[in-house]
Structures are given as structure tokens and as C-alpha cells.
Design a protein around this motif. Structure first.
Motif, PDB file in Angstrom:
ATOM      1  N   VAL A 167      70.371  42.106  -9.862  1.00 11.57           N
ATOM      2  CA  VAL A 167      70.574  40.775  -9.873  1.00 11.57           C
ATOM      3  C   VAL A 167      69.376  40.101  -9.897  1.00 11.57           C
ATOM      4  O   VAL A 167      69.029  38.944  -9.675  1.00 11.57           O
ATOM      5  N   LYS A 168      68.020  40.854  -9.929  1.00  8.89           N
ATOM      6  CA  LYS A 168      66.842  40.322 -10.258  1.00  8.89           C
ATOM      7  C   LYS A 168      66.342  39.594  -9.026  1.00  8.89           C
ATOM      8  O   LYS A 168      65.719  38.437  -8.877  1.00  8.89           O
ATOM      9  N   PHE A 169      66.558  40.091  -7.928  1.00  5.94           N
ATOM     10  CA  PHE A 169      66.122  39.856  -6.564  1.00  5.94           C
ATOM     11  C   PHE A 169      65.159  40.659  -5.907  1.00  5.94           C
ATOM     12  O   PHE A 169      65.155  41.886  -5.891  1.00  5.94           O
ATOM     13  N   ASP A 170      63.613  39.789  -5.731  1.00  8.23           N
ATOM     14  CA  ASP A 170      62.656  40.533  -5.433  1.00  8.23           C
ATOM     15  C   ASP A 170      62.565  41.103  -3.987  1.00  8.23           C
ATOM     16  O   ASP A 170      62.660  39.894  -3.314  1.00  8.23           O
ATOM     17  N   LEU A 171      62.310  42.367  -3.884  1.00 12.99           N
ATOM     18  CA  LEU A 171      62.286  42.823  -2.410  1.00 12.99           C
ATOM     19  C   LEU A 171      60.839  42.923  -1.998  1.00 12.99           C
ATOM     20  O   LEU A 171      60.632  43.109  -0.878  1.00 12.99           O
ATOM     21  N   ALA A 172      60.092  42.623  -2.974  1.00 12.77           N
ATOM     22  CA  ALA A 172      58.435  42.741  -2.467  1.00 12.77           C
ATOM     23  C   ALA A 172      57.990  42.118  -1.442  1.00 12.77           C
ATOM     24  O   ALA A 172      57.121  42.581  -0.689  1.00 12.77           O
ATOM     25  N   PRO A 173      58.508  40.889  -1.101  1.00  9.01           N
ATOM     26  CA  PRO A 173      58.157  40.236   0.261  1.00  9.01           C
ATOM     27  C   PRO A 173      58.355  41.181   1.774  1.00  9.01           C
ATOM     28  O   PRO A 173      57.677  40.998   2.687  1.00  9.01           O
ATOM     29  N   TRP A 174      59.173  42.008   1.472  1.00  9.81           N
ATOM     30  CA  TRP A 174      59.503  43.046   2.726  1.00  9.81           C
ATOM     31  C   TRP A 174      59.172  44.558   2.142  1.00  9.81           C
ATOM     32  O   TRP A 174      59.967  45.178   1.924  1.00  9.81           O
ATOM     33  N   PRO A 175      58.094  44.905   2.394  1.00  8.09           N
ATOM     34  CA  PRO A 175      57.694  46.334   1.884  1.00  8.09           C
ATOM     35  C   PRO A 175      58.379  47.334   2.727  1.00  8.09           C
ATOM     36  O   PRO A 175      58.728  48.498   2.156  1.00  8.09           O
ATOM     37  N   VAL A 176      58.778  46.733   3.745  1.00  9.26           N
ATOM     38  CA  VAL A 176      59.406  47.982   4.880  1.00  9.26           C
ATOM     39  C   VAL A 176      60.911  48.250   4.329  1.00  9.26           C
ATOM     40  O   VAL A 176      61.350  49.489   4.335  1.00  9.26           O
ATOM     41  N   LEU A 177      61.346  47.278   3.415  1.00  5.57           N
ATOM     42  CA  LEU A 177      62.716  47.534   2.860  1.00  5.57           C
ATOM     43  C   LEU A 177      62.678  48.514   1.612  1.00  5.57           C
ATOM     44  O   LEU A 177      63.357  49.376   1.601  1.00  5.57           O
ATOM     45  N   ASP A 178      61.598  48.626   0.841  1.00  6.20           N
ATOM     46  CA  ASP A 178      61.227  49.554   0.081  1.00  6.20           C
ATOM     47  C   ASP A 178      60.949  50.851   0.426  1.00  6.20           C
ATOM     48  O   ASP A 178      61.624  52.042  -0.077  1.00  6.20           O
ATOM     49  N   ALA A 179      60.393  50.723   1.654  1.00  6.72           N
ATOM     50  CA  ALA A 179      59.854  52.216   2.265  1.00  6.72           C
ATOM     51  C   ALA A 179      61.500  52.776   2.885  1.00  6.72           C
ATOM     52  O   ALA A 179      61.614  53.961   2.760  1.00  6.72           O
ATOM     53  N   TYR A 180      62.252  51.809   3.303  1.00  7.98           N
ATOM     54  CA  TYR A 180      63.660  52.289   3.912  1.00  7.98           C
ATOM     55  C   TYR A 180      64.348  52.999   2.741  1.00  7.98           C
ATOM     56  O   TYR A 180      65.067  53.817   2.842  1.00  7.98           O
ATOM     57  N   LEU A 181      64.429  52.143   1.622  1.00  8.07           N
ATOM     58  CA  LEU A 181      65.193  52.747   0.527  1.00  8.07           C
ATOM     59  C   LEU A 181      64.819  54.058  -0.022  1.00  8.07           C
ATOM     60  O   LEU A 181      65.642  54.965  -0.393  1.00  8.07           O
TER      61      LEU A 181
END
Length: 200
Positions: A167-181
Motif C-alpha cells: 500500500v506504499k506506506f513508508d516504514l523508513a521513519p522506524w528503522p527498528v521495524l525494518d530490523a524486526y522484519l
């Protein structure tokens, strides 16, 4: 038991739990547009709600709603430690997270799939940003939602967070979420579910 699923949908969460708990199961793919199974059966005749996930037990009982299904599965395999013991305060904390993911994240991302008008999208995205900041704050302190151990709540959160790219929602403001994924995606049970659904 049979899990009725659609690739990448919220049914991925119980699919992950089945793999993580090493529970024997059969998968049946559902076309969410036609409401037909991969075998041509009418899905509405199997599940009165006509949406996934639906779990059909060996005795014919039908269980719907992801948060209920994942807890049931975790209790079938207590050694997997995917859910705290029923009746404990830790179990209530798990239920708190499952309810939060269902009501605040699942429903929010779900609205974006329907492509609402721009003004409404802005409201939904703003609400999601606030909720994701809360999740990120938790995951900044610990590797998983309940602490050191992966749980069924993480299977659900991982599933919903993966919708962000669709849905093109940018998770970049939360790098911890990218690490979690990345951390969750590396788990063997998660890898197995993703590969089976053709998501890898």
C-alpha cells in the motif's frame, strides 16, 4: 486440520504458527475475489464469514479470526512456547497485543487496500504512523513484542507490517521495524510459510 488461506493475506499469521509449532496441517488456497477454493469449492459453504483465515479441525469444527486461531494452535504445542500459559498475566499481555494489532494496524492497513479518497488516506496513514511509533518504541527495547521470545503476536505483526510495501506506506521513519522484519523473516518456520505461499 486444514487452513484455508490466501497468499500474503492475514492467514499468513496462523500459517507461520503452524510451521513454527511443527503441527501437521493441510493448506487450501482461496481466491478472495471469486470465493472459490483451489479445488473449485464454494468457500462460503465452508466458512460462513467467507474470509481467511479459516481453520477446519479434524472433527469438523470451524474456527475463524486470526487471533483466536493462533492462540488455539499455540496451545496445541505448548513446547513451542509461542504463547504464555492460559490464565497467566503474560497471556493477557499477549491478548492485549493481538487486539491492538487487529484493531489498530490490521484494520488501518486494510482500509488502504481499498484505495479511499486522498483526504481519508491521509487520516488513515496519520493514525497508522502513531500506532507504529508505539510498536517501534516497544521493539527498540526488546527483540519481540513480549520480550526475548517470538510469539504468535509476532507472527501477526510480521504479516501486517509486510502489507506496508503493497500500500506504499513508508516504514523508513522506524528503522527498528525494518530490523524486526528481517529478524522474523529469518526464522525457519517463517521461511517455510513464505516459500509455501510463493512470497519468497
Amino acid at each position: 486440520m486444514k487452513l484455508y488461506y490466501s497468499p500474503g493475506a492475514c492467514s499468513l499469521s496462523p500459517h507461520i504458527v503452524l510451521c513454527e509449532a511443527s503441527l501437521a496441517h493441510e493448506l487450501v488456497k482461496v481466491d478472495l475475489k471469486t470465493k472459490k477454493t483451489e479445488f473449485g469449492d464454494d468457500f462460503a459453504a465452508i466458512s460462513p464469514k467467507s474470509y481467511v483465515p479459516t481453520l477446519v479441525l479434524d472433527d469438523g469444527e470451524v474456527l475463524t479470526e486470526g487471533p483466536a486461531i493462533v492462540q488455539y494452535l499455540a496451545d496445541l504445542a505448548p513446547a513451542s512456547r509461542l504463547a504464555p500459559a492460559a490464565g497467566s498475566f503474560a497471556r493477557v499481555r499477549l491478548q492485549e497485543w493481538l487486539n491492538f494489532i487487529a484493531s489498530e494496524l490490521h484494520k488501518g492497513f486494510g482500509q488502504l487496500f481499498r484505495k479511499p479518497p486522498a483526504e481519508w488516506q491521509e487520516i488513515v496513514r496519520g493514525g497508522l504512523a502513531g500506532r507504529l511509533a508505539y510498536v517501534a518504541e516497544t521493539l527498540d527495547r526488546q527483540p519481540y513484542l513480549l520480550g526475548a521470545n517470538f510469539s504468535v503476536a509476532d507472527a501477526y505483526l510480521f504479516t501486517i507490517l509486510n502489507w506496508a510495501k503493497w500500500v506504499k506506506f513508508d516504514l523508513a521513519p522506524w528503522p527498528v521495524l525494518d530490523a524486526y522484519l528481517g529478524r522474523v523473516a529469518a526464522r525457519p518456520g517463517v521461511q517455510k510459510a513464505l516459500k509455501t505461499e510463493g512470497l519468497l
